[in-house]
Write an enzyme that holds these catalytic residues in place. Structure first.
Site, short mmCIF file in Angstrom:
data_model
loop_
_atom_site.label_atom_id
_atom_site.label_comp_id
_atom_site.label_asym_id
_atom_site.label_seq_id
_atom_site.Cartn_x
_atom_site.Cartn_y
_atom_site.Cartn_z
N HIS A 196 -2.93 -14.26 9.13
CA HIS A 196 -3.85 -15.50 9.42
C HIS A 196 -4.03 -15.70 10.85
O HIS A 196 -3.26 -15.43 11.75
CB HIS A 196 -2.86 -16.89 8.94
CG HIS A 196 -2.52 -16.87 7.30
ND1 HIS A 196 -1.22 -16.14 6.99
CD2 HIS A 196 -2.98 -16.94 6.21
CE1 HIS A 196 -1.00 -16.04 5.65
NE2 HIS A 196 -2.13 -16.67 5.08
N HIS A 197 -5.06 -16.44 10.87
CA HIS A 197 -5.46 -16.89 12.35
C HIS A 197 -4.68 -17.74 12.93
O HIS A 197 -4.19 -18.56 12.51
CB HIS A 197 -6.97 -17.50 12.30
CG HIS A 197 -7.45 -18.16 13.65
ND1 HIS A 197 -7.96 -19.43 13.82
CD2 HIS A 197 -7.53 -17.58 14.78
CE1 HIS A 197 -8.27 -19.58 15.09
NE2 HIS A 197 -8.08 -18.18 15.59
N GLY A 198 -4.38 -17.48 14.44
CA GLY A 198 -3.56 -18.19 15.13
C GLY A 198 -4.11 -19.60 15.57
O GLY A 198 -4.50 -19.67 16.96
N THR B 175 -10.43 -20.30 10.14
CA THR B 175 -10.97 -20.30 11.32
C THR B 175 -10.61 -18.82 11.75
O THR B 175 -10.29 -17.91 11.28
CB THR B 175 -10.35 -21.25 12.06
OG1 THR B 175 -8.88 -21.14 12.10
CG2 THR B 175 -10.85 -22.86 11.76
#
Ligand SMILES: [Zn+2]
Length: 229
Positions: A9-11, A40
């Site tokens: 998952h995006h940070g 995102t």
């Protein structure tokens, strides 16, 4: 500080916290937000004001496999380290890009969880005087993936002899006492080897299309890195 996030998952939280700051470069490699929470982490999220260029995103296609993931990971990270010259690397080691993970649709094997920390360790010594802080992260196959991935991370960090050995002996068996302790408890059959027998996995259709798209993403991620030479 270079904050590196290899969770699938995006940070997003760390990225937005330092979005306008040139003091922290955030680099996240993940499955594209087009198909995965939190939606995102697009390549054009590059930071604002003085922080422009210090937010780097590598959103990869669903069903990405080891070779493509590692190619993008190494090239973008090496490029970022070369221009940013961090004094320390802080890395987040979510291990949910594995094919067994129930949340994402990325198709990597345990191999990336051996090779990524080895690479980070090497870079930390070459560029940061060995300063490296490694954190846990997401991982939702708690039986087959998380224990192996974070043991590999620990072995890479501590130069355990197994970590080199796994380079030419990927199917080295897991400790018998671990298997004995957890086989009964686990709702799924436990793996017996440190890395996965990927030769026996079904090939992913459209592999070359996925690799090509990821290559374009990688180039875009590095668009504003100063050119070498
Ligand atoms: Zn995650």
């Amino acid at each position: 500080m270079l904050y590196l996030d290899t969770d699938v998952h995006h940070g997003d939280g760390v990225q937005w916290s330092f979005y306008s700051s040139p003091d922290v470069l955030t680099l996240s490699i993940h499955q594209t937000g087009k198909y995965l929470f939190p939606g995102t982490g697009y390549v054009n999220e590059r930071g604002t004001d003085d922080g422009f260029g210090y937010s780097v995103n590598v959103p990869l296609e669903p069903y990405t496999e080891d070779d493509s993931w590692l190619e993008c990971f190494r090239e973008v990270l090496d490029g970022a380290v070369r221009f940013f010259k961090p004094d320390i690397i802080v890395s987040q080691h979510g291990c949910d890009a594995h094919a067994f993970d129930p949340l994402a649709h990325t198709h990597c094997s345990m191999r990336i969880y051996r090779e990524m920390p080895l690479h980070i360790h090497r870079l930390a010594h070459e560029h940061c005087g060995g300063r490296w802080v490694a954190l846990g992260g997401g991982g939702y196959d708690i039986w087959r993936v998380v224990p192996r991935a974070w043991s590999l991370l620990w072995m890479a960090m501590t130069d355990h002899p197994h970590i080199e050995r796994l380079g030419h002996e990927p199917l080295l068996p897991l400790p018998a006492e671990w298997l004995r302790a957890w086989t009964e408890e686990s709702p799924v059959p436990l793996p017996e080897t440190w890395l996965d027998p990927v030769d026996t996995w079904e090939p992913i259709p459209r592999r070359s299309v996925i690799e090509e798209k990821n290559r374009q993403t990688k180039e875009l991620a590095m668009l504003y890195f100063p050119k070498r030479g």
